[in-house]
Design an enzyme around this catalytic site. Sequence first.
Site, short mmCIF file in Angstrom:
data_model
loop_
_atom_site.label_atom_id
_atom_site.label_comp_id
_atom_site.label_asym_id
_atom_site.label_seq_id
_atom_site.Cartn_x
_atom_site.Cartn_y
_atom_site.Cartn_z
N ASP A 73 -43.29 119.92 50.54
CA ASP A 73 -44.40 120.82 50.18
C ASP A 73 -45.71 120.31 50.78
O ASP A 73 -46.75 120.94 50.63
CB ASP A 73 -44.50 121.02 48.65
N SER A 74 -45.64 119.20 51.53
CA SER A 74 -46.76 118.79 52.38
C SER A 74 -47.08 119.91 53.37
O SER A 74 -48.16 119.93 53.96
CB SER A 74 -46.43 117.49 53.13
N ASP A 76 -38.11 120.92 49.16
CA ASP A 76 -39.00 120.35 48.14
C ASP A 76 -39.42 121.44 47.16
O ASP A 76 -40.02 122.45 47.57
CB ASP A 76 -40.25 119.82 48.87
N LYS A 99 -35.53 118.43 46.29
CA LYS A 99 -36.28 117.27 45.80
C LYS A 99 -37.29 117.77 44.79
O LYS A 99 -37.83 118.87 44.95
CB LYS A 99 -37.00 116.57 46.96
N GLU A 128 -40.52 116.17 41.93
CA GLU A 128 -41.34 115.02 41.56
C GLU A 128 -41.24 114.73 40.06
O GLU A 128 -41.11 115.66 39.26
CB GLU A 128 -42.81 115.30 41.91
N GLU A 153 -43.09 106.70 46.76
CA GLU A 153 -44.29 106.92 47.57
C GLU A 153 -45.44 106.05 47.10
O GLU A 153 -45.78 106.03 45.91
CB GLU A 153 -44.70 108.41 47.51
O1 KIV Z 1 -43.92 116.85 50.76
C1 KIV Z 1 -43.59 115.86 51.44
O2 KIV Z 1 -43.70 115.83 52.66
C2 KIV Z 1 -43.07 114.70 50.71
C3 KIV Z 1 -42.88 113.44 51.48
C4 KIV Z 1 -44.18 112.75 51.65
C5 KIV Z 1 -41.88 112.57 50.87
O3 KIV Z 1 -42.84 114.78 49.54
#
Ligand code: KIV
Length: 297
Positions: free
Chosen positions: A57-58, A96, A126, A128, A195
Amino acid sequence: MSTQSPNTVLGKQKKVTLQTIRAKKQRGEVITMLTAYDYPIASAIDRAGIDIILVGDSLGMVVLGYPNTLSVTMEDMLHHCRAVARGAQTSLLVGDMPFMSYQASIQEAIRNAGRFLQEGGMDAIKLEGGRERLDAIQAIISAGIPVMGHLGLTPQSVNQLGGFHPQGRHAAQAREILDDALALQDAGCFSIVLESIPGQLAKLISGRLDIATIGIGAGSGCDGQVLVTYDLLGLFDRFTPRFVKKYANLRQEMVRAFEDYKTDVLAHNFPTSEHTVEMSDQEWKTFMEAMTDYGAG
Ligand code: KIV
């Protein structure tokens, strides 16, 4: 004893699965992971033999230009997951889960996780958080969806954390992260991203866990490493975290290419005949004659 990497059969790349990741952890082989958000970059990462592609989600920050990841929606994620899935054949694909797609209720968490596999072409998701997310994690895994955890600096909690600061630097907080990691493993996560936590802590957690840890800003003691690809390529210039190593400066290269294009167009050096569609002299003559008729008619 075979000396082949678990990623190859008779020298050919084979699809990376959860079993590949488990085997690498057991053998002490380092796991590689990068983020991707589109077809060409996913295809290049896959070609390079990177084990895992994370559609992170970056996306919100490095592609969509938001100040943080909180505005990213399920639809944003699925759109980019589909592009990545079209570009990658071998890497394990992890989607994510965006902010508020798994926090409100367990039912929503399962449904949204399922959309990553059904509509996004991902192999796993993934999310958090630590023990506060165990119910959602267990429910998602019970639905047959592999889950990667994410501890330490969790960007979706940026407001609660008071900014993008390293985590686990005090003994009590370090203990919380270790306990969270053990709980995520017990819940059935196949891997955990660590992280921005101290290197000693990441190494200790990696040693205690049977599942693979993937570090970002957590030192070399993790079982694998991940970077945001736009940071690695030097495409994102708003800021560069200390833990990033730039392997290229593609933004500089892009600006140079765009300036060269502009100069060429203004100077009539582009396009030339090699970039132009051709027509035979005879056809042109016929066309011009027809034009005369048309004009005269
Ligand atoms: O969103 C993302 O790119 C991430 C990575 C930094 C692990 O969660």
